[in-house]
Design a protein around this motif. Structure first.
Motif: not given
Lengths: 153, 79, 153, 79
Positions: C105-106, A109, C108-109, A31, A29, A105
């Motif tokens: 993030f949300e 984050r 992508s998940r 970012f 993941s 993830f």
């Protein structure tokens, strides 16, 4: 190879990713924080980031250790850029690999939230109509507990 | 003597990033902050800053020795 | 520029990322799925992915539309590779940009979960001691509702 | 005539990815599956597959016309 790094040059995202991929990672993941033009009604023209470099790199390493504790199979790398950044430039790249995707993830984050709490880096917005050091223009923002949550001495 | 580092709005207001201050040492972090305000002036937000001693966050009552590097850390805004 | 794509060649992650960065994105969440060597006690030697290519690309576009509906300011791109992949090769790259990081993030998940539900791509594991089509070796796995959840007709 | 597409374990077991089947049309998806099993055999998992008609997932009672492409979709495992 430095896993946690403050740099002046443009960040090569692929380089950061390559630091964490290995034969037992199944998920990465990543970012990427980029410079956004509009924040509400305000139009950013460019940004300046400043850091207390040696301490900032130590704090990034500390975030890496926290991730290792919480997700023992994770491997993390973080690069944060400082200096003058234009719209859409990459300010920070975080890459976390894990065997399974959920952990990747969550750890990624976690890392960005912690950067915003404990790493001595400051952003100055240059708007069309002025400039400000973010989060402290009025000089009255303070850490509620006297220190960033979770800093261990 | 202690080395003082300033960043962001503090450095901008003070017009410098590095200052040296002569004072009786060892002293507490709190005493260094007080001395700094007497010598350099009451920079906006100085009371709300964290302080790092030799690149580690410190508490008000931690001890500062001669030659230490004291950094005033305004609220961070990286990422 | 194709935002949703099945390819045979190695995936260039940076190319996928570049498709979604724009002047009002502030965050990009990238998910990269790589070939992992160990799954429990089983050691993978290599993988083969097969797809119903035109339908798979349509389904990826559908995921893009679902993301647009849920996160209207998001911009997404997905590339999935097929063919023979070695350990650590990238099988899929998802990039989603949004103004603020939580949505990135949300979304992508969400995308990776949906890929595993509705996109006609199949993985064959080649282990040291045999091979199997994942999820269906015994031929008795079925979609509980007769169709993948949320497929709209 | 309808075009049949097979994938993954189904294609492996059938030894082919594409078959054409002659049958009375229009017919339901369910009838095509039945006809396929009569002509080609009961491939492992064939009853648990989804079916796509012309690249869109279909239900058992959807109608298949002459010339349509019917794909048997075993449980997917991408990502």
């Amino acid at each position: 190879m430095k896993l946690f790094e403050i740099c002046n040059a443009p960040i090569q995202t692929q380089d950061v990713i390559n630091k964490v991929i290995h034969h037992n990672s199944g998920a990465v993941s990543v970012f990427i924080g980029t410079v956004r033009e509009m924040t509400g009604e305000k139009q950013t023209q460019f940004l300046q980031y400043e850091a207390y470099v040696p301490m900032a790199e130590k704090q990034l390493e500390k975030i890496g250790e926290e991730i290792q504790t919480r997700w023992p199979k994770a491997k993390a790398a973080i690069t944060h850029r400082i200096g003058t950044l234009q719209i859409s430039d990459v300010a920070v790249t975080i890459a976390v690999s894990t065997p399974h995707r959920q952990d990747a993830f969550e750890a990624s984050r976690y890392a960005i939230e912690r950067i915003k709490e404990i790493v001595p880096i400051w952003k100055k917005e240059h708007y069309r109509d002025g400039e400000e050091w973010v989060g402290n223009q009025k000089g009255n923002v303070s850490y509620p507990l006297g220190h960033p949550e979770g800093i261990e001495k | 003597m202690v080395h003082i580092l300033l960043f962001a709005n503090l450095a901008q207001e003070a017009g410098t990033q590095k200052i040296e201050i002569e004072m009786d040492l060892p002293a507490s972090v709190e005493q260094v902050r007080k001395k700094f305000k007497e010598e350099i002036g009451h920079l906006k937000g100085i009371d709300h800053c964290l302080i790092a001693v030799n690149e580690e966050y410190a508490e008000e009552m931690d001890i500062v020795k001669a030659g230490d590097t004291i950094a005033f850390i305004p609220p961070v805004s990286g990422g």
